[in-house]
Design a protein around this motif. Structure first.
Motif, PDB file in Angstrom:
ATOM      1  N   ARG A  58      47.151  48.323  48.189  1.00 33.03           N
ATOM      2  CA  ARG A  58      46.128  48.597  47.231  1.00 33.03           C
ATOM      3  C   ARG A  58      46.424  49.561  46.120  1.00 33.03           C
ATOM      4  O   ARG A  58      45.799  49.524  45.089  1.00 33.03           O
ATOM      5  N   THR A  91      47.306  46.910  43.856  1.00 28.84           N
ATOM      6  CA  THR A  91      46.211  45.744  43.374  1.00 28.84           C
ATOM      7  C   THR A  91      44.991  46.616  42.654  1.00 28.84           C
ATOM      8  O   THR A  91      44.392  45.934  41.730  1.00 28.84           O
ATOM      9  N   ARG A 145      43.812  45.471  38.986  1.00 27.68           N
ATOM     10  CA  ARG A 145      42.453  44.844  38.915  1.00 27.68           C
ATOM     11  C   ARG A 145      41.597  45.678  37.691  1.00 27.68           C
ATOM     12  O   ARG A 145      40.971  45.014  36.715  1.00 27.68           O
ATOM     13  N   LYS A 194      43.087  39.329  37.630  1.00 30.39           N
ATOM     14  CA  LYS A 194      42.073  38.556  38.469  1.00 30.39           C
ATOM     15  C   LYS A 194      42.441  38.132  39.612  1.00 30.39           C
ATOM     16  O   LYS A 194      43.466  37.812  39.731  1.00 30.39           O
ATOM     17  N   ASN A 195      41.643  38.489  40.904  1.00 28.94           N
ATOM     18  CA  ASN A 195      41.751  38.155  42.143  1.00 28.94           C
ATOM     19  C   ASN A 195      41.692  36.739  42.233  1.00 28.94           C
ATOM     20  O   ASN A 195      40.440  36.087  42.260  1.00 28.94           O
ATOM     21  N   SER A 238      42.691  35.185  45.110  1.00 35.29           N
ATOM     22  CA  SER A 238      43.073  34.906  46.325  1.00 35.29           C
ATOM     23  C   SER A 238      42.021  33.916  47.084  1.00 35.29           C
ATOM     24  O   SER A 238      40.890  34.196  46.584  1.00 35.29           O
ATOM     25  N   LEU A 280      47.501  37.111  49.233  1.00 33.58           N
ATOM     26  CA  LEU A 280      46.912  37.624  48.043  1.00 33.58           C
ATOM     27  C   LEU A 280      47.530  37.133  46.898  1.00 33.58           C
ATOM     28  O   LEU A 280      48.746  37.127  46.786  1.00 33.58           O
ATOM     29  N   LEU A 299      47.123  37.534  42.460  1.00 36.11           N
ATOM     30  CA  LEU A 299      46.499  38.138  41.315  1.00 36.11           C
ATOM     31  C   LEU A 299      47.271  37.521  40.074  1.00 36.11           C
ATOM     32  O   LEU A 299      48.416  37.331  40.195  1.00 36.11           O
TER      33      LEU A 299
END
Length: 269
Positions: A32, A35, A39, A44-45, A47, A53, A55
């Motif tokens: 994180r 990530t 973000r 954009k996620n 997943s 994961l 992005l």
């Protein structure tokens, strides 16, 4: 008497952490760290539940993936060809510390600025006393001999950059940047790799190797949170400066959400 820190809960208990050197042997860390920052900057996620994961950049030209179950497990960065840049990709195995990977991913999330000098991948390494040698491949080696960066070119369209770290147990991690990876990205990665600062990991996440030096520190949860919030706040400030419209987005009306302590995702090897 020790002065009470602002925002310190009187019931807080210090947590034992370790400062680890060299930083390239500190282990994975908390994903994180990367990530959350991306973000906030509009990535954009993508997943899917139970999957790796994924992005993507705001323009969808760059994809970042993390799959701990792949072979080899780790990170992939893929960039589509544009009018000004050929397609390129990078792979980074699991044990590359996220703080070092951030040298690459944080740069991807920021607009590129022109400089008076061409990027120099070797400069950050030489500045930290990495030795360089011209053999079959041009190589830079860390002072403790546990990490190296090489430029490979054995024929037309075969050029790539390779970096790796090893311990007494063998290779700890490796990184490959394909031929057309922009040089400023590789330079920022090597700058992060060679930075002369330790990385912090919680107790239980210190890699099992005698190639590292550790120093125990006691850290309050609120201190960790302030550090994490400062990093996320810098991403938020960059997003606001670049896109004033995000001020109207409810997601940006609240302070950035804190994540778990840095290194919480690391594991002993």
């Amino acid at each position: 008497m020790k002065r009470k820190a602002r925002g310190w809960d009187a019931n807080e208990q210090p947590q034992q952490h370790y400062l680890i050197e060299p930083r390239h042997l500190a282990g994975t860390g908390d994903v994180r760290y990367l990530t959350e920052y991306l973000r906030i900057l509009g990535w954009k996620n993508r997943s899917k539940s139970g999957g790796p994961l994924i992005l993507t950049s705001p323009d969808r030209n760059i994809r970042l993936g993390f799959d701990p179950n792949a072979n080899p497990a780790g990170w992939t960065v893929s960039a589509r060809a544009t009018k000004t840049q050929p397609a390129w990709h990078a792979t980074l195995t699991t044990q590359v510390p996220v703080e070092i990977i951030a040298g690459l991913t944080d740069t991807l999330a920021q607009p590129q600025t022109r400089t008076a000098h061409a990027p120099n991948v070797w400069e950050p390494l030489e500045a930290q006393n990495w030795s360089t040698a011209q053999g079959k491949h041009f190589t830079a080696t860390s002072p403790d001999q546990t990490a190296m960066v090489q430029y490979h070119q054995s024929g037309p369209n075969t050029a790539h950059w390779w970096a790796a770290a090893r311990t007494e147990h063998g290779q700890a991690w490796d990184v490959i940047f394909s031929q057309h990876t922009p040089m400023h990205l590789v330079q920022n990665f090597t700058a992060s790799l060679a930075a002369p600062y330790p990385l912090m990991r919680p107790r239980g996440a210190v890699p099992a190797t005698d190639r590292i030096r550790t120093r125990s520190v006691s850290v309050l949860p609120s201190e960790l949170s302030r550090f994490q919030q400062a990093r996320l706040a810098s991403a938020r400030a960059a997003a606001w400066a670049r896109n004033p419209w995000v001020r109207r987005d409810p997601a940006y009306a609240q302070p950035p959400r804190a994540y778990a302590s840095a290194g919480a995702g690391g594991q002993r090897r």
